[in-house]
Design an enzyme around this catalytic site. Structure first.
Site, PDB file in Angstrom:
ATOM      1  N   CYS A 134      -8.628  68.585 -48.444  1.00 15.26           N
ATOM      2  CA  CYS A 134      -9.176  69.240 -47.259  1.00 15.26           C
ATOM      3  C   CYS A 134      -8.304  68.948 -46.032  1.00 15.26           C
ATOM      4  O   CYS A 134      -7.206  69.464 -45.930  1.00 15.26           O
ATOM      5  CB  CYS A 134     -10.636  68.852 -47.034  1.00 15.26           C
ATOM      6  SG  CYS A 134     -11.516  69.976 -45.906  1.00 15.26           S
TER       7      CYS A 134
ATOM      8  N   HIS B 157     -13.153  69.706 -51.961  1.00 16.90           N
ATOM      9  CA  HIS B 157     -13.350  68.260 -52.088  1.00 16.90           C
ATOM     10  C   HIS B 157     -13.519  67.892 -53.557  1.00 16.90           C
ATOM     11  O   HIS B 157     -14.571  68.133 -54.148  1.00 16.90           O
ATOM     12  CB  HIS B 157     -14.578  67.815 -51.286  1.00 16.90           C
ATOM     13  CG  HIS B 157     -14.361  67.796 -49.814  1.00 16.90           C
ATOM     14  ND1 HIS B 157     -14.176  66.631 -49.103  1.00 16.90           N
ATOM     15  CD2 HIS B 157     -14.274  68.809 -48.913  1.00 16.90           C
ATOM     16  CE1 HIS B 157     -13.998  66.918 -47.824  1.00 16.90           C
ATOM     17  NE2 HIS B 157     -14.048  68.234 -47.685  1.00 16.90           N
TER      18      HIS B 157
ATOM     19  N   GLU C 269     -14.032  65.112 -54.803  1.00 14.17           N
ATOM     20  CA  GLU C 269     -14.996  64.032 -54.981  1.00 14.17           C
ATOM     21  C   GLU C 269     -16.436  64.508 -54.921  1.00 14.17           C
ATOM     22  O   GLU C 269     -17.356  63.759 -55.277  1.00 14.17           O
ATOM     23  CB  GLU C 269     -14.760  62.934 -53.929  1.00 14.17           C
ATOM     24  CG  GLU C 269     -15.298  63.209 -52.535  1.00 14.17           C
ATOM     25  CD  GLU C 269     -14.454  64.130 -51.669  1.00 14.17           C
ATOM     26  OE1 GLU C 269     -14.729  64.218 -50.466  1.00 14.17           O
ATOM     27  OE2 GLU C 269     -13.513  64.771 -52.231  1.00 14.17           O
TER      28      GLU C 269
END
Length: 212
Positions: free
Chosen positions: A108, A187, A189
């Site tokens: 990002c 993202h 994660e």
């Protein structure tokens, strides 16, 4: 044990009047993922959060790779001291990774600052928050992922190659033409962050090739 350095976001805690470094708990979940699961990607590495007050050179020799995480805007879009501090620190990291062939992954905001470093152009965008349909440019197949950014990569610099794009043709993932430097705008994660693992797997392969 092999370490991956991660830059955290910077937050001003108004109640205590102090600047804090913060990393989402999602990163810990990603690193500790079951090795037998399809999402188990970082099980042989430990995350090392990089403190902005400690020179990156103090960490560098112990790292096999670096992640520039999300959070904060680039200082060109948000002219505040925290954005400037983060820009300066991450520019130092990018320069080191180029010179010393250290694998680098931008997520990002991290992808944005890598893109800008290599003379790419960014612009403000709409409709990039929430689930997002992207196109993998290798096979023109669509995939669904998360999206949490207000600024997108409009055009890449000559040293970078686009690997995925959004429906508005903004660049969502890329790699360097010759170095182990990669960027993704979603993202990895968070939920729906591993629907397309091409960039992540390329970066992980570059870690395996690096010997400490």
């Amino acid at each position: 044990m092999r370490y991956i350095g991660i830059t955290p976001r910077l937050l001003l805690h108004s109640q205590y009047n102090e600047v804090r470094e913060a990393l989402a708990l999602d990163w810990g979940k990603l690193f500790i993922a079951d090795t037998d699961s399809k999402d188990g990607v970082f099980y042989s590495y430990l995350p090392l959060v990089l403190d902005y007050n400690i020179p990156f050179a103090s960490y560098a020799q112990d790292l096999c790779g670096v992640i520039l995480s999300g959070g904060n805007d680039l200082s060109e879009f948000c002219d505040d001291s925290l954005s400037k501090m983060r820009d300066a620190y991450e520019h130092t990291i990018i320069k080191y990774c180029i010179t010393n062939f250290l694998p680098l992954l931008g997520v990002c905001r991290g992808a944005q600052i890598i893109a800008r470093y290599f003379d790419s152009t960014l612009r403000q965008c709409d409709g990039h928050v929430g689930l997002h349909t992207l196109k993998d440019l290798r096979d023109s197949q669509d995939f669904l992922t998360n999206s949490y950014h207000r600024y997108c990569i409009d055009e890449l610099g000559q040293e970078l190659i686009a690997l995925a794009e959004a429906q508005d043709l903004s660049i969502e993932s890329f790699r360097h033409r010759s170095l182990a430097i990669f960027g993704v705008m979603w993202h990895i994660e968070r939920e729906k962050g591993l629907e397309n693992r091409h960039i992540l797997d390329l970066w992980l392969d570059s870690l395996k090739k690096r010997r400490l």
